[in-house]
Design a protein around this motif. Sequence first.
Motif, PDB file in Angstrom:
ATOM      1  N   LEU A   1       2.302   1.819  -3.311  1.00 40.12           N
ATOM      2  CA  LEU A   1       1.423   2.409  -4.353  1.00 40.12           C
ATOM      3  C   LEU A   1       1.225   3.763  -4.183  1.00 40.12           C
ATOM      4  O   LEU A   1       0.810   4.414  -5.179  1.00 40.12           O
ATOM      5  CB  LEU A   1       0.107   1.695  -4.089  1.00 40.12           C
ATOM      6  CG  LEU A   1      -0.126   0.200  -4.638  1.00 40.12           C
ATOM      7  CD1 LEU A   1      -1.346  -0.309  -4.153  1.00 40.12           C
ATOM      8  CD2 LEU A   1       0.064   0.350  -6.089  1.00 40.12           C
ATOM      9  N   VAL A   2       0.991   4.337  -3.068  1.00 38.81           N
ATOM     10  CA  VAL A   2       1.002   5.757  -2.574  1.00 38.81           C
ATOM     11  C   VAL A   2       2.072   6.754  -2.773  1.00 38.81           C
ATOM     12  O   VAL A   2       2.022   8.028  -2.742  1.00 38.81           O
ATOM     13  CB  VAL A   2       0.182   6.117  -1.278  1.00 38.81           C
ATOM     14  CG1 VAL A   2      -1.124   5.404  -1.523  1.00 38.81           C
ATOM     15  CG2 VAL A   2       0.884   5.672  -0.273  1.00 38.81           C
ATOM     16  N   THR A   3       3.250   6.234  -2.825  1.00 40.53           N
ATOM     17  CA  THR A   3       4.535   6.987  -3.092  1.00 40.53           C
ATOM     18  C   THR A   3       5.310   6.522  -4.516  1.00 40.53           C
ATOM     19  O   THR A   3       5.253   5.462  -4.900  1.00 40.53           O
ATOM     20  CB  THR A   3       5.395   6.931  -1.731  1.00 40.53           C
ATOM     21  OG1 THR A   3       6.003   5.437  -1.601  1.00 40.53           O
ATOM     22  CG2 THR A   3       4.883   7.524  -0.617  1.00 40.53           C
TER      23      THR A   3
ATOM     24  N   LEU B   1       0.939  -1.237   0.071  1.00 39.85           N
ATOM     25  CA  LEU B   1      -0.170   0.076  -0.253  1.00 39.85           C
ATOM     26  C   LEU B   1       0.962   1.262   0.106  1.00 39.85           C
ATOM     27  O   LEU B   1       0.638   1.924  -0.874  1.00 39.85           O
ATOM     28  CB  LEU B   1      -0.751  -0.075   1.098  1.00 39.85           C
ATOM     29  CG  LEU B   1      -2.040  -1.034   1.232  1.00 39.85           C
ATOM     30  CD1 LEU B   1      -2.824  -0.994   2.576  1.00 39.85           C
ATOM     31  CD2 LEU B   1      -3.064  -0.617   0.228  1.00 39.85           C
TER      32      LEU B   1
ATOM     33  N   VAL C   1      -3.877   8.181  -6.191  1.00 45.07           N
ATOM     34  CA  VAL C   1      -3.868   7.057  -5.745  1.00 45.07           C
ATOM     35  C   VAL C   1      -4.086   6.937  -4.239  1.00 45.07           C
ATOM     36  O   VAL C   1      -4.669   6.067  -3.813  1.00 45.07           O
ATOM     37  CB  VAL C   1      -2.542   6.339  -6.020  1.00 45.07           C
ATOM     38  CG1 VAL C   1      -2.123   4.769  -5.437  1.00 45.07           C
ATOM     39  CG2 VAL C   1      -2.233   6.323  -7.655  1.00 45.07           C
ATOM     40  N   ALA C   2      -3.466   7.867  -3.473  1.00 39.38           N
ATOM     41  CA  ALA C   2      -3.525   7.828  -2.142  1.00 39.38           C
ATOM     42  C   ALA C   2      -4.976   8.246  -1.644  1.00 39.38           C
ATOM     43  O   ALA C   2      -5.546   7.442  -0.930  1.00 39.38           O
ATOM     44  CB  ALA C   2      -2.753   8.832  -1.557  1.00 39.38           C
TER      45      ALA C   2
ATOM     46  N   TRP D   1       4.473  11.805  -2.843  1.00 38.38           N
ATOM     47  CA  TRP D   1       3.034  11.200  -2.642  1.00 38.38           C
ATOM     48  C   TRP D   1       2.379  11.357  -3.910  1.00 38.38           C
ATOM     49  O   TRP D   1       2.638  12.127  -4.942  1.00 38.38           O
ATOM     50  CB  TRP D   1       2.239  11.891  -1.722  1.00 38.38           C
ATOM     51  CG  TRP D   1       2.496  11.425  -0.374  1.00 38.38           C
ATOM     52  CD1 TRP D   1       3.465  11.950   0.492  1.00 38.38           C
ATOM     53  CD2 TRP D   1       1.916  10.672   0.502  1.00 38.38           C
ATOM     54  NE1 TRP D   1       3.483  11.605   1.782  1.00 38.38           N
ATOM     55  CE2 TRP D   1       2.483  10.559   1.909  1.00 38.38           C
ATOM     56  CE3 TRP D   1       1.069   9.646   0.205  1.00 38.38           C
ATOM     57  CZ2 TRP D   1       2.212   9.852   2.644  1.00 38.38           C
ATOM     58  CZ3 TRP D   1       0.367   8.601   1.076  1.00 38.38           C
ATOM     59  CH2 TRP D   1       1.054   8.743   2.378  1.00 38.38           C
ATOM     60  N   ARG D   2       1.592  10.178  -4.370  1.00 35.63           N
ATOM     61  CA  ARG D   2       0.539  10.140  -5.654  1.00 35.63           C
ATOM     62  C   ARG D   2      -0.742  10.376  -5.004  1.00 35.63           C
ATOM     63  O   ARG D   2      -1.215   9.550  -4.536  1.00 35.63           O
ATOM     64  CB  ARG D   2       0.679   8.732  -6.265  1.00 35.63           C
ATOM     65  CG  ARG D   2       2.191   8.331  -6.740  1.00 35.63           C
ATOM     66  CD  ARG D   2       1.816   7.106  -7.370  1.00 35.63           C
ATOM     67  NE  ARG D   2       3.157   6.505  -8.148  1.00 35.63           N
ATOM     68  CZ  ARG D   2       3.797   5.612  -7.871  1.00 35.63           C
ATOM     69  NH1 ARG D   2       3.571   4.783  -6.716  1.00 35.63           N
ATOM     70  NH2 ARG D   2       4.756   5.028  -8.757  1.00 35.63           N
ATOM     71  N   PRO D   3      -1.219  11.794  -5.049  1.00 36.98           N
ATOM     72  CA  PRO D   3      -2.407  12.196  -4.399  1.00 36.98           C
ATOM     73  C   PRO D   3      -3.480  11.351  -4.976  1.00 36.98           C
ATOM     74  O   PRO D   3      -4.342  10.887  -4.099  1.00 36.98           O
ATOM     75  CB  PRO D   3      -2.526  13.742  -4.758  1.00 36.98           C
ATOM     76  CG  PRO D   3      -0.884  13.943  -5.096  1.00 36.98           C
ATOM     77  CD  PRO D   3      -0.334  12.746  -5.783  1.00 36.98           C
TER      78      PRO D   3
ATOM     79  N   ILE E   1      -7.002   4.967  -2.164  1.00 38.65           N
ATOM     80  CA  ILE E   1      -6.710   3.922  -1.317  1.00 38.65           C
ATOM     81  C   ILE E   1      -7.345   4.301   0.198  1.00 38.65           C
ATOM     82  O   ILE E   1      -7.768   3.445   0.807  1.00 38.65           O
ATOM     83  CB  ILE E   1      -5.192   3.593  -1.123  1.00 38.65           C
ATOM     84  CG1 ILE E   1      -4.755   2.873  -2.352  1.00 38.65           C
ATOM     85  CG2 ILE E   1      -4.700   2.924   0.255  1.00 38.65           C
ATOM     86  CD1 ILE E   1      -3.238   2.667  -2.272  1.00 38.65           C
ATOM     87  N   ALA E   2      -7.345   5.716   0.493  1.00 38.29           N
ATOM     88  CA  ALA E   2      -7.823   6.090   1.635  1.00 38.29           C
ATOM     89  C   ALA E   2      -9.426   5.921   1.852  1.00 38.29           C
ATOM     90  O   ALA E   2      -9.743   5.635   2.616  1.00 38.29           O
ATOM     91  CB  ALA E   2      -7.490   7.697   1.980  1.00 38.29           C
TER      92      ALA E   2
END
Length: 487
Positions: free
Chosen positions: A345-347, A342, A357-358, A353-355, A361-362
């Motif tokens: 995926l988000v970094t 996870l 994707v983050a 950060w990949r806003p 996932i959030a």
Amino acid sequence: MVRRDEAFVSGTSLRARGRGLLAAVAGAFTAVQLLLVRPWMGLGWDEVVYVSQVGTEAPAAFFSAPRARGVSLLVWPIASWSSSTTLLRVYLAVLSGLGLYLGLRAWRGLFPPRVLAAAGALFATLWVTLFYGPQAMPNLWVAFGALVTVGCFLRARADRYDRRAVWGVLAGAALMAWMRPTDAVWVTLPLLVLAVAARHWRLGAAVVAGLVAGGLEWVIEAYVGHGGLRERLNEASRIQGDLGWNFAVDDQLRSLVGSTLCRPCTGEMPHPVVFAWWFVLPLLALYGLAVAVWAGRTTRTLVPLLCATTAAFPYLFMIGYAAPRFLLPAYALLALPVADALLSLVTTRSGRWRPAVAAVIALGLAGHLAVQYVVLDRTVDRTMDNRRAWDRSAAELHRLGVRPPCLLTGHEAIPVAYYTGCSSGATGGHNANTTTAGILRTARSIPVAVLTEPGARPPRYARDWQLHRLDGLEVRIAPVPGAGLRA
């Protein structure tokens, strides 16, 4: 010199922050247990068996072949002098928070602190983890032992001078075997294979020594009370429905709705939103493995995956019923590669950060947490109702003159007897520990009662005993001792 000192201070600060992060996760785990699981919740059936071995509330209940004494020893510091369930729950909640912290700390140096904290949070927020955190049950402690054993094994493998890690392997394996010896063997199987294949004899010896140290009492008890180790294993298999090929994946899915024991597991499948996470979990774990292979750190991710697989295998394919707690060791080990996946995926590789994707996932995690909370809340409510019914039955039995010393037998005799302060007995089934003649002989000296489901036929010897109706039960009480009995 100044730069070296600065680097040392910086490294110490980072380690302190990492420990603080893990401590925060563990502390939150304990706090949420106390908030959502309700410390005043009465003891369950299996808890009664474990606690009664060392407690003061009632005589020890029958201890069947599959059980080990680890939980009884775990609760002894409280149960040996206090009958307060609330105090016991608080003690276990705090202890389980410490267990989570130590389990995650065993992986220091193998994963960054943020991965370990995320793994701890993922594991700790499952409804089944929270539900069993403050309970006197063995599976969560097997999970903590698995984290310690596998993490320390990998650390010791990477640094042959790390003696603490070797002792951690031994301690973790002993904890697992202390709680559930057969589970400990399944968890450590990949470690033993790796130790032999790579000639890590010291690590293999540490695993074996831990298994022996934790399981020795269980083996000795097998020879003393069950006719030998093979006989105890066969008896345990029989009690669990004859272990063999049994496809129980669907049973586990049904149990995710909050069934603490699904036996027989014949209900309808829950809504997909309840078990969606269960299918996402292995996919993310495999993605975490792919990330590890790409980054050149395959072993530290592959080994916990293999141990999680062997830990889950008997409960997915060798047993004819299900309970969500059976898979807690597998969930604990899977949480590490899932958290790594996870965060990857988000970094980006540079740490940015990949806003988008983050955000996705959030949102998914928020939905997952909502489902876990709803299942936990309903499970706690249902469990509280069941245990209040046992408490009411005990109060009614006291009113009817069934007071310690006394004996209960029949339907739900073990928990109701504990709440009443009586001994429990059974002439057949998994908990058989007496005979009809023994029950009638006991009835000549102390109060004896037979419990049945409403409308069910009582044993022949109790058909003429005085009938009373309790909360969801029928009870037949033997004539007053000394008045004469008709067998």
